[in-house]
Write an enzyme that holds these catalytic residues in place. Structure first.
Site, PDB file in Angstrom:
ATOM      1  N   ASP A 267      -2.561  -1.863  10.485  1.00 15.05           N
ATOM      2  CA  ASP A 267      -2.718  -1.804   9.092  1.00 15.05           C
ATOM      3  C   ASP A 267      -3.537  -3.017   8.473  1.00 15.05           C
ATOM      4  O   ASP A 267      -3.832  -3.061   7.461  1.00 15.05           O
ATOM      5  CB  ASP A 267      -1.773  -1.603   8.507  1.00 15.05           C
ATOM      6  CG  ASP A 267      -1.025   0.014   8.602  1.00 15.05           C
ATOM      7  OD1 ASP A 267      -1.849   0.850   9.139  1.00 15.05           O
ATOM      8  OD2 ASP A 267       0.378   0.076   8.365  1.00 15.05           O
TER       9      ASP A 267
ATOM     10  N   GLY B  42       7.644   1.254   4.882  1.00 14.13           N
ATOM     11  CA  GLY B  42       6.258   2.039   5.142  1.00 14.13           C
ATOM     12  C   GLY B  42       5.266   1.459   3.859  1.00 14.13           C
ATOM     13  O   GLY B  42       4.553   2.226   3.637  1.00 14.13           O
ATOM     14  N   LEU B  43       5.464   0.181   3.425  1.00 16.10           N
ATOM     15  CA  LEU B  43       4.457  -0.183   2.031  1.00 16.10           C
ATOM     16  C   LEU B  43       3.659  -1.072   2.591  1.00 16.10           C
ATOM     17  O   LEU B  43       2.771  -1.743   1.703  1.00 16.10           O
ATOM     18  CB  LEU B  43       5.310  -0.519   0.934  1.00 16.10           C
ATOM     19  CG  LEU B  43       6.320   0.446   0.262  1.00 16.10           C
ATOM     20  CD1 LEU B  43       7.358  -0.165  -0.833  1.00 16.10           C
ATOM     21  CD2 LEU B  43       5.387   1.617  -0.308  1.00 16.10           C
ATOM     22  N   GLY B  44       3.707  -1.559   3.927  1.00 11.12           N
ATOM     23  CA  GLY B  44       2.642  -2.346   4.668  1.00 11.12           C
ATOM     24  C   GLY B  44       2.885  -3.875   4.287  1.00 11.12           C
ATOM     25  O   GLY B  44       1.941  -4.665   4.241  1.00 11.12           O
ATOM     26  N   GLY B  45       4.122  -4.253   3.753  1.00 14.59           N
ATOM     27  CA  GLY B  45       4.224  -5.738   3.307  1.00 14.59           C
ATOM     28  C   GLY B  45       3.733  -6.654   4.446  1.00 14.59           C
ATOM     29  O   GLY B  45       3.148  -7.559   4.021  1.00 14.59           O
ATOM     30  N   GLY B  46       4.280  -6.436   5.411  1.00  7.79           N
ATOM     31  CA  GLY B  46       4.072  -7.316   6.748  1.00  7.79           C
ATOM     32  C   GLY B  46       2.698  -7.669   6.912  1.00  7.79           C
ATOM     33  O   GLY B  46       2.145  -8.654   7.081  1.00  7.79           O
ATOM     34  N   SER B  47       2.093  -6.487   6.909  1.00  2.94           N
ATOM     35  CA  SER B  47       0.660  -6.249   7.274  1.00  2.94           C
ATOM     36  C   SER B  47      -0.324  -7.008   6.222  1.00  2.94           C
ATOM     37  O   SER B  47      -1.223  -7.857   6.471  1.00  2.94           O
ATOM     38  CB  SER B  47      -0.023  -4.942   7.397  1.00  2.94           C
ATOM     39  OG  SER B  47       0.911  -4.359   8.409  1.00  2.94           O
TER      40      SER B  47
ATOM     41  N   PRO C  93       9.751  -4.354   0.072  1.00  2.00           N
ATOM     42  CA  PRO C  93      10.972  -4.232   1.084  1.00  2.00           C
ATOM     43  C   PRO C  93      10.210  -4.276   2.606  1.00  2.00           C
ATOM     44  O   PRO C  93       9.282  -3.557   2.745  1.00  2.00           O
ATOM     45  CB  PRO C  93      11.519  -2.815   0.699  1.00  2.00           C
ATOM     46  CG  PRO C  93      10.611  -2.338  -0.284  1.00  2.00           C
ATOM     47  CD  PRO C  93       9.621  -3.302  -0.790  1.00  2.00           C
ATOM     48  N   VAL C  94      11.050  -4.616   3.491  1.00  2.00           N
ATOM     49  CA  VAL C  94      10.745  -4.542   4.736  1.00  2.00           C
ATOM     50  C   VAL C  94      11.010  -3.331   5.372  1.00  2.00           C
ATOM     51  O   VAL C  94      12.312  -2.793   5.112  1.00  2.00           O
ATOM     52  CB  VAL C  94      11.463  -6.008   5.452  1.00  2.00           C
ATOM     53  CG1 VAL C  94      11.132  -5.880   7.057  1.00  2.00           C
ATOM     54  CG2 VAL C  94      11.164  -7.240   5.025  1.00  2.00           C
TER      55      VAL C  94
ATOM     56  N   LYS D 279       0.909  -1.278   0.131  1.00  2.00           N
ATOM     57  CA  LYS D 279       0.153   0.089  -0.104  1.00  2.00           C
ATOM     58  C   LYS D 279       0.832   1.331   0.013  1.00  2.00           C
ATOM     59  O   LYS D 279       2.063   1.183   0.466  1.00  2.00           O
ATOM     60  CB  LYS D 279      -0.997   0.184   1.143  1.00  2.00           C
ATOM     61  CG  LYS D 279      -0.167  -0.094   2.792  1.00  2.00           C
ATOM     62  CD  LYS D 279       0.338   1.302   3.312  1.00  2.00           C
ATOM     63  CE  LYS D 279       0.857   1.098   4.577  1.00  2.00           C
ATOM     64  NZ  LYS D 279       1.881   2.202   4.958  1.00  2.00           N
TER      65      LYS D 279
HETATM   66  P1  ATP Z   1       5.286  -0.926   9.720  1.00  2.00           P
HETATM   67  O1  ATP Z   1       4.665   0.468   9.644  1.00  2.00           O
HETATM   68  O2  ATP Z   1       3.997  -1.845  10.508  1.00  2.00           O
HETATM   69  O3  ATP Z   1       6.563  -1.209  10.676  1.00  2.00           O
HETATM   70  P2  ATP Z   1       6.142  -1.229   7.192  1.00  2.00           P
HETATM   71  O4  ATP Z   1       5.350  -1.014   6.023  1.00  2.00           O
HETATM   72  O5  ATP Z   1       7.188  -0.333   7.471  1.00  2.00           O
HETATM   73  O6  ATP Z   1       5.303  -1.581   8.458  1.00  2.00           O
HETATM   74  P3  ATP Z   1       6.713  -4.022   6.910  1.00  2.00           P
HETATM   75  O7  ATP Z   1       7.512  -4.461   5.987  1.00  2.00           O
HETATM   76  O8  ATP Z   1       5.241  -4.196   6.703  1.00  2.00           O
HETATM   77  O9  ATP Z   1       7.129  -2.650   7.052  1.00  2.00           O
HETATM   78  O10 ATP Z   1       6.978  -4.445   8.560  1.00  2.00           O
HETATM   79  C1  ATP Z   1       8.246  -4.424   8.913  1.00  2.00           C
HETATM   80  C2  ATP Z   1       8.159  -5.262  10.365  1.00  2.00           C
HETATM   81  O11 ATP Z   1       7.364  -6.172  10.609  1.00  2.00           O
HETATM   82  C3  ATP Z   1       9.687  -5.616  10.684  1.00  2.00           C
HETATM   83  O12 ATP Z   1       9.983  -5.422  12.094  1.00  2.00           O
HETATM   84  C4  ATP Z   1       9.352  -7.152  10.618  1.00  2.00           C
HETATM   85  O13 ATP Z   1      10.056  -7.886  11.044  1.00  2.00           O
HETATM   86  C5  ATP Z   1       8.014  -7.458  10.898  1.00  2.00           C
HETATM   87  N1  ATP Z   1       7.449  -8.398  10.014  1.00  2.00           N
HETATM   88  C6  ATP Z   1       6.545  -9.400  10.509  1.00  2.00           C
HETATM   89  N2  ATP Z   1       6.399 -10.358   9.416  1.00  2.00           N
HETATM   90  C7  ATP Z   1       6.676  -9.536   8.505  1.00  2.00           C
HETATM   91  C8  ATP Z   1       6.467  -9.968   6.882  1.00  2.00           C
HETATM   92  N3  ATP Z   1       5.782 -11.153   6.601  1.00  2.00           N
HETATM   93  N4  ATP Z   1       7.125  -9.291   6.099  1.00  2.00           N
HETATM   94  C9  ATP Z   1       7.824  -8.327   6.369  1.00  2.00           C
HETATM   95  N5  ATP Z   1       7.832  -8.067   7.617  1.00  2.00           N
HETATM   96  C10 ATP Z   1       7.317  -8.492   8.915  1.00  2.00           C
END
Ligand code: ATP
Length: 313
Positions: A144, A106-111, A102-103, A18
């Site tokens: 999210d 800020g693109l919500g991949g984990g969510s 990318p982890v 997202k």
């Molecule tokens: P947020 O703002 O919730 O941190 P984001 O969009 O910046 O999210 P994400 O990649 O969604 O980044 O989340 C990063 C964090 O979530 C990291 O601490 C990671 O270890 C944890 N996490 C748990 N499960 C996952 C997953 N399946 N993919 C990515 N990150 C995950």
């Protein structure tokens, strides 16, 4: 875990990223979370998840990114275990997660991985879950995650879990610029406590722009209350931001914004042609991975939009 699911998945689905087109921090709540109002939109950069049922109740996870945990700290694993515990499911599953979002970007991949796991296992395990039960489980997993049950574009309020879907009849076009400097969401929110929004003008304009498919209005209305804080806590990000501002006019971008708490930026374009051309300029101009993406329609009640493959059961 060994990769047991490859080539034999019961269900293969994509988990889209997202972008936040508007993120307003309204205040801090007694429970420690911030009250936000954000407009999010699902885009075509996606992780991929394969699910293979297993009768022994075990949940196994394989992930293409060796940095990510494979236990309950991973949202795909946590979502599967939560369903098992709450609904007394005896079946298990092997999950194979191929990361492309990318982890910590800020693109919500984990969510998204967590939400899509809920949706996939509801189907694979044939769970009788009302939409409200599903939304409650999603909110329990993370702020999210409810958005990713809907996809499309939505305004999200509260700590992000109150989702109101928005109309966006035409695809919007973006380039994502994704520096590899993960920013701590908690640290950015903590530092953001002084710059709180009181007016809803920005989100109203963003909502109008999506409804009318107006990229120029969207670009002019982008807003992120976390952007200045994120740029101040991460020097590398500030350098990339400055370079992107220099390149913005040359690329024909309508707007530029940090997504969520960073570290990715989004740029808005009028169409796919402009976005493709800009993607080439930007990847050589900032020496950072870029992705040319478009917005996705909502998948609530249309899970087939996320389905890549399915084995007849
Ligand atoms: P947020 O703002 O919730 O941190 P984001 O969009 O910046 O999210 P994400 O990649 O969604 O980044 O989340 C990063 C964090 O979530 C990291 O601490 C990671 O270890 C944890 N996490 C748990 N499960 C996952 C997953 N399946 N993919 C990515 N990150 C995950």
């Amino acid at each position: 875990m060994a990769d047991r699911t490859n080539g034999q998945a019961d269900l293969t689905v994509r988990a889209p990223a997202k972008v936040n087109l508007c993120l307003e921090v309204l205040g801090k709540r007694p429970d420690g979370f911030h009250e936000v109002r954000t407009v999010m939109q699902a885009v075509s950069l996606c992780d991929e998840l394969e699910f293979r049922r297993r009768p022994d109740g075990h949940v196994g996870l394989w992930c293409s990114d060796p940095q990510l945990p494979l236990d309950e700290r991973n949202l795909a694993m946590r979502a599967a275990r939560l369903l098992q515990q709450r609904l007394g499911v005896r079946e298990g599953v092997d999950i194979r997660l191929r990361k492309r979002v990318p982890v910590g970007g800020g693109l919500g991949g984990g969510s998204s991985d967590g939400a899509v796991t809920l949706l996939a296992l509801r189907e694979l395990w044939r769970l009788d879950l009302t939409p409200q039960q599903l939304a409650d489980l999603a909110a329990e997993l993370g702020s999210d995650i409810p958005f990713f049950l809907w996809g499309g574009a939505a305004q999200c309020e509260g700590r992000g879990e109150r989702v109101s879907p928005l109309t966006c009849p035409r695809p919007m076009h973006y380039v994502l610029v994704m520096p590899s400097c993960p920013v701590s969401t908690a640290q950015v929110y903590e530092a953001a406590k002084n710059g709180l929004t009181t007016s809803s003008a920005a989100s109203k304009n963003v909502i109008t722009a999506l409804r009318e498919g107006d990229a120029a209005l969207l670009g002019a209305s982008l807003r992120n209350d976390l952007q200045d804080v994120a740029l101040s806590v991460c020097g590398d990000l500030l350098g990339i931001w400055r370079r992107l501002q220099e390149l913005k006019a040359m690329c024909g971008a309508e707007g530029l914004l940090l997504s969520g708490s960073g570290s990715s930026f989004l740029m808005v374009f009028r169409g796919a042609t402009q976005a493709n051309r800009a993607g080439r300029i930007l990847s050589s101009g900032v020496q950072v991975p870029c992705a040319v993406v478009h917005s996705l329609p909502g998948w609530h009640d249309r899970f087939s939009l996320l389905t890549i493959g399915r084995r007849q059961l």
